[in-house]
Design a protein around this motif. Sequence first.
Motif, short mmCIF file in Angstrom:
data_model
loop_
_atom_site.label_atom_id
_atom_site.label_comp_id
_atom_site.label_asym_id
_atom_site.label_seq_id
_atom_site.Cartn_x
_atom_site.Cartn_y
_atom_site.Cartn_z
N ARG A 295 3.21 -4.09 15.00
CA ARG A 295 1.92 -4.74 15.30
C ARG A 295 0.93 -4.52 14.14
N VAL A 296 0.85 -3.27 13.66
CA VAL A 296 -0.10 -2.95 12.58
C VAL A 296 0.32 -3.62 11.28
N ALA A 297 1.64 -3.60 10.98
CA ALA A 297 2.14 -4.20 9.74
C ALA A 297 1.87 -5.70 9.71
N ASP A 298 2.10 -6.38 10.84
CA ASP A 298 1.85 -7.83 10.90
C ASP A 298 0.37 -8.12 10.68
N TYR A 299 -0.49 -7.28 11.26
CA TYR A 299 -1.94 -7.49 11.13
C TYR A 299 -2.38 -7.30 9.66
N MET A 300 -1.88 -6.26 9.02
CA MET A 300 -2.27 -5.99 7.63
C MET A 300 -1.73 -7.06 6.69
N ALA A 301 -0.55 -7.55 6.98
CA ALA A 301 0.02 -8.65 6.17
C ALA A 301 -0.86 -9.89 6.27
N GLY A 302 -1.43 -10.12 7.46
CA GLY A 302 -2.33 -11.25 7.64
C GLY A 302 -3.60 -11.12 6.82
N LEU A 303 -3.99 -9.87 6.54
CA LEU A 303 -5.19 -9.63 5.71
C LEU A 303 -4.85 -9.62 4.22
N GLY A 304 -3.55 -9.73 3.91
CA GLY A 304 -3.13 -9.71 2.50
C GLY A 304 -2.93 -8.33 1.94
N HIS A 305 -2.80 -7.31 2.81
CA HIS A 305 -2.62 -5.93 2.36
C HIS A 305 -1.14 -5.55 2.35
N GLU A 306 -0.76 -4.77 1.35
CA GLU A 306 0.57 -4.15 1.36
C GLU A 306 0.51 -2.92 2.25
N ILE A 307 1.53 -2.69 3.04
CA ILE A 307 1.57 -1.53 3.91
C ILE A 307 2.87 -0.78 3.67
N TYR A 308 2.76 0.54 3.57
CA TYR A 308 3.93 1.39 3.32
C TYR A 308 4.08 2.38 4.47
N PRO A 309 5.21 2.31 5.20
CA PRO A 309 5.45 3.30 6.24
C PRO A 309 5.84 4.63 5.61
N ILE A 310 5.14 5.70 5.96
CA ILE A 310 5.42 7.01 5.35
C ILE A 310 5.35 8.10 6.40
N SER A 311 5.84 9.26 6.01
CA SER A 311 5.68 10.47 6.81
C SER A 311 5.29 11.60 5.85
N ALA A 312 4.07 12.06 5.98
CA ALA A 312 3.62 13.16 5.12
C ALA A 312 4.33 14.45 5.49
N ALA A 313 4.83 14.53 6.73
CA ALA A 313 5.51 15.74 7.19
C ALA A 313 6.90 15.87 6.56
N THR A 314 7.62 14.75 6.42
CA THR A 314 8.98 14.79 5.88
C THR A 314 9.07 14.31 4.43
N GLY A 315 8.03 13.59 3.98
CA GLY A 315 8.05 13.05 2.61
C GLY A 315 8.63 11.66 2.53
N ASP A 316 9.13 11.12 3.63
CA ASP A 316 9.73 9.77 3.60
C ASP A 316 8.68 8.72 3.20
N GLY A 317 9.08 7.84 2.29
CA GLY A 317 8.21 6.73 1.88
C GLY A 317 7.18 7.07 0.82
N LEU A 318 6.96 8.36 0.54
CA LEU A 318 5.92 8.75 -0.42
C LEU A 318 6.25 8.34 -1.87
N PRO A 319 7.51 8.48 -2.33
CA PRO A 319 7.80 8.05 -3.72
C PRO A 319 7.46 6.59 -3.96
N ALA A 320 7.83 5.70 -3.02
CA ALA A 320 7.54 4.27 -3.18
C ALA A 320 6.04 4.01 -3.18
N LEU A 321 5.31 4.75 -2.33
CA LEU A 321 3.84 4.59 -2.25
C LEU A 321 3.20 4.99 -3.57
N MET A 322 3.64 6.12 -4.13
CA MET A 322 3.05 6.59 -5.39
C MET A 322 3.42 5.67 -6.56
N GLN A 323 4.64 5.14 -6.54
CA GLN A 323 5.04 4.19 -7.58
C GLN A 323 4.14 2.96 -7.56
N ARG A 324 3.88 2.46 -6.35
CA ARG A 324 3.03 1.26 -6.24
C ARG A 324 1.60 1.56 -6.68
#
Length: 423
Positions: A295-324
């Motif tokens: 729901r949140v990703a679809d809404y942000m896409a409608g606003l033209g925003h890139e959204i990255y699913p991450i977990s600060a607890a496990t580190g998942d998704g953080l490398p891609a976020l920092m690269q972008r």
Amino acid sequence: MFIDRAKITVKAGSGGNGMSSFRREKYVPKGGPSGGDGGRGGNVVLIGDANLNTLIDFRYKRQFKADNGANGQSSNMHGRSADDLLVKVPPGTIVKDEATGQVLGDITEPGQQIVVAKGGRGGRGNARFVNSVHRAPTFAELGEPGEERVLLLELKLLADVGLVGYPSVGKSSILAMVSAAKPEIAAYHFTTLSPVLGVVSIAQGQNFVLADIPGLIEGAHAGIGLGHDFLRHVERTKVLIHVIDVSGMEGRDPIDDYHKINNELKLYNEKLSKRPQIIAANKMDLPEAQENYKRVADYMAGLGHEIYPISAATGDGLPALMQRAAQLLAEYVEEPEEIEEAKVYEAKPEDEFSIRRDDDGAYIVEGEGIEKLVAMTRFGDDEGVRRFQAIWRRLGIEEELRVRGIQEGDTVRIRDMEFEFRP
């Protein structure tokens, strides 16, 4: 301790006094005036230092005074000029004059210097006043007083990328995972009470400075909470990572949070709402986040925003976020500065003055030239007083005082000197 505002007093050095002396040597009975000039007082200079990142030093020392110039000597020897006083401040420091509110400068680079108080010039020795009419002057000038002012220092962090979002959405955890910074992390709001910087390394020779901006709340632009203390540090960032708690475990809607924070940024500074912004959907390790994410990703896409699913607890998704973030930083083009209406400053001649009445009835004479003359005149020297009176009349001050109705015995005040008017 992080301190980002300070008030200090700076006093530049006064010029050295000129010397009144005469050459006295064997077989030279009338050697003439030989008094040398005083040296210039030291300036107070603020200089950017890359080793500093806070204004905490000014919490313990708030007064800075440069040395005075040395007095002139006989035999036409001039006094030594004083060295400038260098005061170190962190890059990102804005300097304002408390009395006028004028911005004196913005130190953004290590080694950048701003003269905030100018040293006074040295007084002239009696040898400088020799002319064809007056062959043996006995008077010499006192040194010019150095400038003194109260400064307001305000630090705005120099970070490339800023983490913004509501309290407890995981900003500090992200910074701790992607850099060597060690922000305080705990399960309560406003754990972070001051901005924290960390360096994110993407590849060899490719890194950027990431700032954890403490949690903003609704009304921050108006100073609610610690709004102004936090928001000023977002101003210099080029890219924003907007962290939202996509799990909604705090009972807030992440979409609503997104709009509230962006509204605060826009109300504080319109330019902040136009900065490149990436949405970081944090806490994806929780089941509630998995349910909310689409729901949140679809809404942000409608606003033209890139959204990255991450977990600060496990580190998942953080490398891609920092690269972008690094990529957006490389593509960032500085917004052109708005050209303000040009201010025209007219240089006032030094012989300009103004006269007003004080509450006690004294006549106050103000003006750069006359005030400097009073400060540099030796009133214990008869010849110096006569010179002062001649300049006083030449400037037209006495004539103007008569027009304003001054009477014999009335008080005339210039700087910290008082005179009794005698026609």
